[in-house]
Write an enzyme that holds these catalytic residues in place. Structure first.
Site, mmCIF file in Angstrom:
data_model
loop_
_atom_site.group_PDB
_atom_site.id
_atom_site.type_symbol
_atom_site.label_atom_id
_atom_site.label_comp_id
_atom_site.label_asym_id
_atom_site.label_seq_id
_atom_site.Cartn_x
_atom_site.Cartn_y
_atom_site.Cartn_z
ATOM 1 N N SER A 64 -20.597 -19.684 23.429
ATOM 2 C CA SER A 64 -21.036 -19.389 24.800
ATOM 3 C C SER A 64 -22.538 -19.514 25.028
ATOM 4 O O SER A 64 -22.986 -19.458 26.172
ATOM 5 C CB SER A 64 -20.596 -17.988 25.207
ATOM 6 O OG SER A 64 -19.216 -17.983 25.445
ATOM 7 N N LYS A 67 -23.574 -22.104 27.442
ATOM 8 C CA LYS A 67 -23.459 -21.884 28.890
ATOM 9 C C LYS A 67 -24.825 -21.794 29.587
ATOM 10 O O LYS A 67 -24.933 -22.005 30.792
ATOM 11 C CB LYS A 67 -22.623 -20.621 29.153
ATOM 12 C CG LYS A 67 -21.191 -20.786 28.641
ATOM 13 C CD LYS A 67 -20.386 -19.495 28.624
ATOM 14 C CE LYS A 67 -18.997 -19.744 28.029
ATOM 15 N NZ LYS A 67 -18.190 -18.512 27.917
ATOM 16 N N TYR A 191 -15.295 -28.297 28.241
ATOM 17 C CA TYR A 191 -15.722 -26.928 27.935
ATOM 18 C C TYR A 191 -15.546 -26.601 26.441
ATOM 19 O O TYR A 191 -16.467 -26.084 25.796
ATOM 20 C CB TYR A 191 -14.932 -25.947 28.818
ATOM 21 C CG TYR A 191 -15.112 -24.501 28.437
ATOM 22 C CD1 TYR A 191 -16.266 -23.809 28.790
ATOM 23 C CD2 TYR A 191 -14.139 -23.828 27.706
ATOM 24 C CE1 TYR A 191 -16.442 -22.488 28.429
ATOM 25 C CE2 TYR A 191 -14.308 -22.497 27.343
ATOM 26 C CZ TYR A 191 -15.456 -21.834 27.703
ATOM 27 O OH TYR A 191 -15.632 -20.527 27.335
ATOM 28 N N TYR A 243 -21.835 -10.129 28.617
ATOM 29 C CA TYR A 243 -20.584 -9.630 29.227
ATOM 30 C C TYR A 243 -20.690 -8.117 29.478
ATOM 31 O O TYR A 243 -21.708 -7.669 30.009
ATOM 32 C CB TYR A 243 -19.370 -9.969 28.345
ATOM 33 C CG TYR A 243 -19.522 -11.291 27.663
ATOM 34 C CD1 TYR A 243 -19.531 -12.462 28.423
ATOM 35 C CD2 TYR A 243 -19.728 -11.407 26.301
ATOM 36 C CE1 TYR A 243 -19.711 -13.696 27.836
ATOM 37 C CE2 TYR A 243 -19.910 -12.639 25.701
ATOM 38 C CZ TYR A 243 -19.902 -13.770 26.472
ATOM 39 O OH TYR A 243 -20.104 -14.980 25.889
ATOM 40 N N VAL A 261 -19.454 -16.273 20.629
ATOM 41 C CA VAL A 261 -18.559 -15.692 19.619
ATOM 42 C C VAL A 261 -18.712 -16.317 18.227
ATOM 43 O O VAL A 261 -18.090 -15.852 17.277
ATOM 44 C CB VAL A 261 -17.061 -15.712 20.012
ATOM 45 C CG1 VAL A 261 -16.755 -14.729 21.109
ATOM 46 C CG2 VAL A 261 -16.583 -17.098 20.335
HETATM 47 N N1 GLN Z 1 -15.267 -20.959 23.433
HETATM 48 C C1 GLN Z 1 -15.173 -19.534 23.546
HETATM 49 C C2 GLN Z 1 -14.047 -19.179 24.493
HETATM 50 O O1 GLN Z 1 -13.909 -19.850 25.468
HETATM 51 C C3 GLN Z 1 -16.470 -19.002 24.055
HETATM 52 C C4 GLN Z 1 -16.452 -17.508 24.241
HETATM 53 C C5 GLN Z 1 -17.718 -16.847 23.802
HETATM 54 O O2 GLN Z 1 -18.516 -17.377 23.053
HETATM 55 N N2 GLN Z 1 -17.876 -15.607 24.229
HETATM 56 O O3 GLN Z 1 -13.298 -18.260 24.275
#
Ligand code: GLN
Length: 309
Positions: A64, A67, A191, A243, A261
Site C-alpha cells: 500500500s 498508493k 492494482y 487506516y 502490509v
Molecule cells: N495489496 C494489498 C491488498 O490489497 C495492500 C493492502 C495494504 O498494504 N494494506 O490487500
C-alpha cells in the site's frame, strides 16, 4: 558520525534485538513466507545526507505504500476532480473493509484504503491498456527514486491475483455505482501489480524525497508537483495513511506516513527528510509494528514531529 547517523545506527541495532515483531501478512500467501526477523531503515535528508541501518538494501513488497505514488500520478492526470470520486476523510475502519462503501454509495472514504486506491488506479488506467498504465506507474517510481532497476515481483502479484477476493468484492461493488470506469478485472490487475513493486528502504526513501521538499525533484530542483499538492498529499498521509491506526501513528510519530502490509512505511518529515523503514511483522491494524516503534524513536531523537519538539 553525525547525530542522524548515530540515531539511525542505534535504532537499527535496538530493533534487530527486539523479540516483539508482530505477525507477517498471511492473507497474501507469498508474503506469509517472508522472514519476520528483518529490519531496515533509510533516511534521506533534504540536504542530501543519507543514513542507513540494518537490512536497508533488501527489496520488499511495498504494497500500500504504492498508493502515495498512484495518488500523485492520478492528481497530475485529473487534478482535483479526483476528489469527486474518492473522499479524503479517515475511515476508522480496516484497510479492506466493505461496510462503509454501502452507506456511502460506493464512494471510498480516502485514496489509501483498498477501495479508494483501486478507484485511483482505475483513473490512471482510463484511456490506456493495463500494461501502459502499469508502465507509467513503474516509470514514475523509478524516476522519483532515480533508480531504473526497481521492478515488480511477479510472484507476489500472481499470489494476490489468485487470492484477492475481498478486493474483487470492493471493486465490483464500486463498479455497480459507476465509481470504477474500466472492466473490474483490468483495474484489479493493475492494482495488484502496483502493490507487488519491490523496493528497498533506500530506494523508497529516495522516491519519497519530493514530498519532503515541497514537491521538488532533488536532482534538478524542478517541481514534480507543486508545493500545495505536496502539502495536501502529506495531510492525507497523516490522517489516513495507517487506516484505523492513523490516530495512533500521529500521536506517537507525529509525521505523515504511509504503511503497507509488506511491513514498509514511508514517512515524511517536511523540509527535513524522507524516511523508509521495513519490518515485516504487523500489528492488529496491519501496520508494521517495529517500523512504527523505530519511527517513534527517530522523530523523538531528532525533534522532527510536526506538532513540536
Ligand atoms: N495489496 C494489498 C491488498 O490489497 C495492500 C493492502 C495494504 O498494504 N494494506 O490487500
Amino acid at each position: 558520525m553525525s547525530k542522524l547517523q548515530t540515531a539511525v545506527q542505534e535504532i537499527a541495532d535496538e530493533m534487530r534485538a527486539r523479540p516483539d515483531r508482530g505477525e507477517v501478512a498471511h492473507y497474501i500467501p507469498e508474503l506469509a513466507t517472508v522472514d519476520p526477523n528483518q529490519f531496515g531503515i533509510a533516511v534521506v535528508g533534504v540536504d542530501g545526507e543519507v543514513a542507513t541501518g540494518g537490512d536497508f538494501d533488501v527489496p520488499f513488497s511495498i504494497q500500500s505504500v504504492s498508493k502515495v505514488f498512484t495518488l500523485t500520478l492520478a492528481l497530475g492526470k485529473v487534478g482535483d476532480r479526483l476528489w469527486s470520486r474518492v473522499g479524503r476523510e479517515p475511515s476508522g475502519s480496516p484497510f479492506n473493509s466493505v461496510v462503509q462503501l454501502e452507506y456511502e454509495r460506493g464512494k471510498p472514504r480516502n485514496p489509501f484504503i483498498n477501495a479508494g486506491a483501486i478507484a485511483v488506479t482505475d483513473l490512471i488506467l482510463s484511456g490506456h491498456q493495463p500494461r501502459e498504465a502499469l508502465g507509467e506507474i513503474l516509470r514514475f517510481i523509478r524516476f522519483l527514486a532515480d533508480d531504473p532497476s526497481i521492478a515488480i515481483d511477479e510472484n507476489v502479484a500472481a499470489s494476490e491475483q489468485r487470492t484477492g477476493f475481498r478486493n474483487a468484492a470492493l471493486a465490483n461493488y464500486m463498479k455497480s455505482f459507476g465509481v470504477i470506469e474500466n472492466p473490474v478485472e483490468l483495474a484489479l490487475g493493475v492494482y495488484f501489480h502496483q502493490c507487488a513493486i519491490a523496493m528497498s528502504c533506500l530506494q523508497l526513501a529516495r522516491a519519497g524525497r519530493y514530498l519532503a521538499m515541497s514537491g521538488r525533484n532533488p536532482a534538478t530542483g524542478h517541481p514534480v508537483i507543486n508545493a500545495e499538492r505536496a502539502r495536501r498529499i502529506n495531510a492525507v498521509m497523516l490522517t489516513c495513511g495507517h487506516y484505523d491506526g492513523s490516530g495512533e501513528f500521529a500521536y506517537r510519530v507525529g509525521l505523515p506516513g504511509k504503511s503497507g502490509v509488506g511491513g514498509g512505511i514511508l514517512c515524511i518529515a517536511p523540509e527535513k527528510a524522507s524516511v523508509a523503514v521495513w519490518s515485516p511483522g504487523l500489528d492488529a491494524a496491519g501496520n508494521s509494528h517495529l517500523g512504527r516503534v523505530a519511527l517513534e524513536a527517530l522523530t523523538k531523537r531528532m525533534g522532527w514531529s510536526i506538532f513540536g519538539a
